[in-house]
Design a protein around this motif. Structure first.
Motif, PDB file in Angstrom:
ATOM      1  N   ASP A 296      -9.863 -10.552  -4.911  1.00 21.62           N
ATOM      2  CA  ASP A 296      -9.251 -11.005  -6.172  1.00 21.62           C
ATOM      3  C   ASP A 296      -9.355 -12.519  -6.344  1.00 21.62           C
TER       4      ASP A 296
ATOM      5  N   ASP B 227     -12.629 -15.434  -7.591  1.00 23.46           N
ATOM      6  CA  ASP B 227     -12.966 -15.987  -8.903  1.00 23.46           C
ATOM      7  C   ASP B 227     -12.048 -17.148  -9.266  1.00 23.46           C
TER       8      ASP B 227
ATOM      9  N   VAL C 217      -8.582 -17.207  -9.005  1.00 25.02           N
ATOM     10  CA  VAL C 217      -7.194 -16.892  -9.290  1.00 25.02           C
ATOM     11  C   VAL C 217      -6.875 -15.449  -8.884  1.00 25.02           C
ATOM     12  N   VAL C 218      -5.718 -15.267  -8.274  1.00 23.53           N
ATOM     13  CA  VAL C 218      -5.251 -13.928  -7.924  1.00 23.53           C
ATOM     14  C   VAL C 218      -4.483 -13.373  -9.118  1.00 23.53           C
ATOM     15  N   ASP C 219      -5.154 -12.523  -9.876  1.00 24.88           N
ATOM     16  CA  ASP C 219      -4.593 -12.026 -11.134  1.00 24.88           C
ATOM     17  C   ASP C 219      -4.804 -10.532 -11.327  1.00 24.88           C
TER      18      ASP C 219
ATOM     19  N   VAL D 232      -7.640  -9.047 -11.134  1.00 19.70           N
ATOM     20  CA  VAL D 232      -8.989  -8.802 -11.653  1.00 19.70           C
ATOM     21  C   VAL D 232     -10.009  -9.469 -10.736  1.00 19.70           C
ATOM     22  N   VAL D 233     -10.980  -8.683 -10.287  1.00 18.56           N
ATOM     23  CA  VAL D 233     -12.089  -9.243  -9.507  1.00 18.56           C
ATOM     24  C   VAL D 233     -13.198  -9.567 -10.506  1.00 18.56           C
TER      25      VAL D 233
HETATM   26 CA   LIG Z   1      -9.090 -12.715  -9.805  1.00 18.93          CA
END
Ligand SMILES: [Ca+2]
Length: 521
Positions: free
Chosen positions: A249, A252, A254-256, A258-259
Motif C-alpha cells: 500500500d 505509492d 501513502v497508506v490509503d 489503494v495499491v
Molecule cells: Ca497506497
C-alpha cells in the motif's frame, strides 16, 4: 448539478448490466440549430406509430424523475427479437450516445442519466434476445441471436437509430459516440474493429474483448478453487488482502487502502509463501493451504490456451482490495461457495451453451481448449481482439480505454496488453494521436471500490472529437450517496500512476488529487 450515484447491488449480473454509470457535470450544450424547437413531446408525436428501418415505433413521454430529465422513450423491435430503445431529450445537443450492455445481455440497459442531461439522444438495445444476463442459453439453438450478441446488434440498431434521429430532427447526429463497460466494452471495441465508420468516438471501459481467453481463465481459476482444500472463505480472502496491503500500500507514497503502483508490488515484495500453513494443510484462518496457494498462483499467472495466439488472458494483480464487497468473493471465490461466484457462473454457462453445446456438461471437467473448432467459433462470434484499428483512426475516430485497477472480473493487464498491441499495429504516432488508456487505481469492475471511480469520460471524448483537445491527465472522484465528493485522484495516462507527493501523515491531504503527481512506475 448533482453527480449521478451508482448504487451497487451485490450480484455480478446486476454489476455487469448496470455498469454504464459515470459522473458528469458538464453544461448542457446548446446548438441553436433548426432542431431546437423539437422538444421531447414533439419528438414523441412525430415518431409514434411510424415504421423506420423495419421497426414500428411506439413512444411514451417519460416525466422527469430524480436527476433524470423529461424525455421521449421510443421503443422498437427489429425482427425477430432485437429490442431497442431510443431516448430523445427535451433539448437535443445534436449528438448521439449509444450505451452498451452487460454480461450475456438479454435486458434493456437502464437509463444513463448524464448524457441525457447533456442533451444527447441515447440509444440502447438488449442485443437481440431476452433473458438472464448470466446465461448463454439463448445461443444454443439460435445462431442468429448469437451473432447479434457477439457483434451485429450495435450496427443493426444504429442503422435504425440514425434514420430515427433524421426523421425527428431533420438532420442526422453531428457526432455519434459509444460507451460501454464489460460486455459493453467488448461492444465498444467490436464497433471500432468491425464498423470503423460507425462512431466518431468510443469509450471502452473494462472491456471483455477476449472472450475465449477470459472465460478460459475463469474456468482455470474455478477448477483451482474446486480442488480439495482450495475453497476460499471470506476470512481467507481478508487474510490475503491484508497481507498484500501490508506489503504494497505504501509503495505509492501513502497508506490509503489503494495499491496505486502495481509495478512495485511484485511477487517478491508480496512473498505470498509467508502465508503458507505449516505442513500445507488448512489449519485455520491465519494461513493458506497448498491448495489455496495454488488458487493464488492460478490467479496471478497468465492463462494461455491452444489455438490462436489471442486465446489468452493476462494474470490478475494482487491489489490488496481482494476483500472489497465487490471483489474476490463476489467474482471469484463465492466466499467458499464457488457456484455463487460470477466467474464460475459465466464460464459454466459458456461451456454448456457455447462450447460443449450440452446443458448437462460439467464445466469443472471440461478442458477449455479440448475442442479447437468450438474455441474458434466462439472467437469468431465474440472476440474483439484485432489490433490494427487504422480504419477507425484514419476515419478520425478517437478511442478512450479505461479499466479499474482492482477489477476482479476482468484483468486490467489484458486491457493493457491489448492497447500495447494496438500501438504496435498502428504505430506509436497513431496510437498517441487517437487512443488513450487510463487505469483507475483501486477501482472495481466498472464502478466502486476503494479508489475514486467516477470520471466524465464522455466530456473528455467530446472535447477531443469536436475541439481537438486530446485528453491528458483527467480527474477521478469518489462520490457518496449524497453526491458529495469524498476523495479525488488524478486519473493518469497508463503507464503513469498517481504518486502521493503531499504532506506526510495527513489523512485529509491524502484525499485530494492536488497532492498526487502522475509518475512513471
Ligand atoms: Ca497506497
Amino acid at each position: 448539478m448533482p453527480l449521478q450515484k451508482f448504487q451497487p447491488r451485490l450480484k455480478p449480473a446486476a454489476v455487469l448490466m448496470t455498469s454504464l454509470i459515470m459522473s458528469a457535470c458538464g453544461s448542457t450544450s446548446k446548438t441553436g440549430s433548426s432542431h431546437a424547437n423539437v422538444n421531447a413531446p414533439t419528438a414523441c408525436a412525430t415518431l409514434s406509430g411510424k415504421t423506420i428501418g423495419g421497426a414500428t415505433l411506439t413512444t411514451d413521454l417519460v416525466p422527469a424523475s430524480g436527476t433524470a430529465p423529461t424525455y421521449c422513450r421510443v421503443k422498437g423491435i427489429l425482427s425477430p427479437s432485437l429490442n431497442f430503445e431510443i431516448r430523445l431529450p427535451d433539448t437535443w445537443n445534436g449528438k448521439l450516445y449509444y450505451a452498451g450492455g452487460g454480461g450475456y445481455d438479454g435486458v434493456m440497459p437502464e437509463l444513463v442519466v448524464p448524457p441525457l442531461v447533456q442533451g444527447y439522444v441515447e440509444v440502447v438495445s438488449d442485443s437481440g434476445h431476452q433473458g438472464d444476463g448470466m446465461s448463454a442459453a439463448f445461443a444454443l439453438n439460435d445462431p442468429f441471436a448469437a451473432q447479434l450478441f457477439g457483434s451485429l446488434s450495435v450496427p443493426t440498431v444504429m442503422s435504425t437509430a440514425l434514420k430515427t434521429v433524421s426523421a425527428t430532427y431533420g438532420v442526422p447526429p453531428s457526432k455519434s459516440y459509444f460507451e460501454g463497460c464489460s460486455k459493453g466494452g467488448q461492444e465498444a471495441l467490436m464497433a471500432v474493429q468491425r464498423n470503423p465508420n460507425l462512431f466518431d468516438g468510443v469509450i471502452a471501459r473494462s472491456p471483455g474483448y477476449n472472450w475465449v481467453g477470459f472465460m478460459g481463465a475463469f474456468n482455470r481459476t474455478a477448477k483451482a478453487l474446486a480442488a480439495p482444500g482450495g475453497a476460499f472463505t471470506a476470512a481467507k480472502t481478508a487474510l490475503l488482502a491484508k497481507h498484500v496491503r501490508d506489503a504494497c500500500d505504501g509503495l505509492d507514497g501513502v497508506v490509503d487502502g489503494v495499491v496505486a503502483n502495481p509495478a512495485m508490488c511484485t511477487a517478491k515484495v508480496v512473498n505470498i509463501s509467508a502465508l503458507r500453513c505449516a505442513g500445507g494443510a488448512d489449519t485455520g484462518d491465519l494461513c493458506l493451504s497448498d491448495a489455496q496457494l495454488a488458487v493464488v498462483k492460478a490467479w496471478t499467472t497468465d492463462a494461455v490456451f491452444a489455438g490462436n495466439d489471442t486465446f489468452r488472458s493476462k494474470a490478475y494483480n494482487l491489489t490488496g482490495n481482494e476483500d472489497d464487497p465487490m471483489g474476490f468473493g463476489l467474482w471469484v471465490s463465492g466466499d467458499g461457495d464457488l457456484k455463487k461466484a460470477g466467474q464460475y457462473m459465466f464460464q459454466d454457462t459458456s461451456v454448456k451453451y457455447v462450447l460443449a453445446r450440452d446443458p448437462n456438461a460439467d464445466s469443472l471437467k471440461y478442458v477449455w481448449d479440448q475442442n479447437q473448432n468450438a474455441l474458434y467459433s466462439m472467437a469468431a462470434l465474440n472476440d474483439a481482439t484485432q489490433t490494427d484499428i487504422r480504419p477507425f483512426i484514419n476515419n478520425g475516430g478517437k478511442l478512450i480505454v479505461w479499466h479499474g485497477g482492482s477489477d476482479m472480473a476482468l484483468s486490467v493487464n489484458s486491457t493493457i496488453e491489448y492497447m500495447q498491441n494496438v500501438a504496435k499495429s498502428v504505430g506509436a504516432e497513431n496510437a498517441a494521436a487517437s487512443t488513450r488508456l487510463y487505469v483507475a487505481p483501486g477501482v472495481n469492475h466498472c464502478t466502486g471500490g476503494a479508489g475514486p471511480d467516477q470520471t466524465d469520460l464522455l466530456k473528455a471524448l467530446d472535447e477531443w472529437v469536436t475541439k481537438g483537445n486530446a485528453p491528458a491527465t483527467l480527474r477521478a472522484e469518489k462520490v457518496d450517496a449524497n453526491g458529495v465528493v469524498t476523495r479525488s485522484l488524478p486519473l493518469c495516462q497508463y503507464p503513469q500512476y498517481p504518486k502521493y507527493t503531499g504532506p506526510a501523515n495527513d489523512t485529509a491531504a491524502a484525499k485530494l488529487a492536488a497532492n498526487y503527481t502522475c509518475t512513471s512506475p
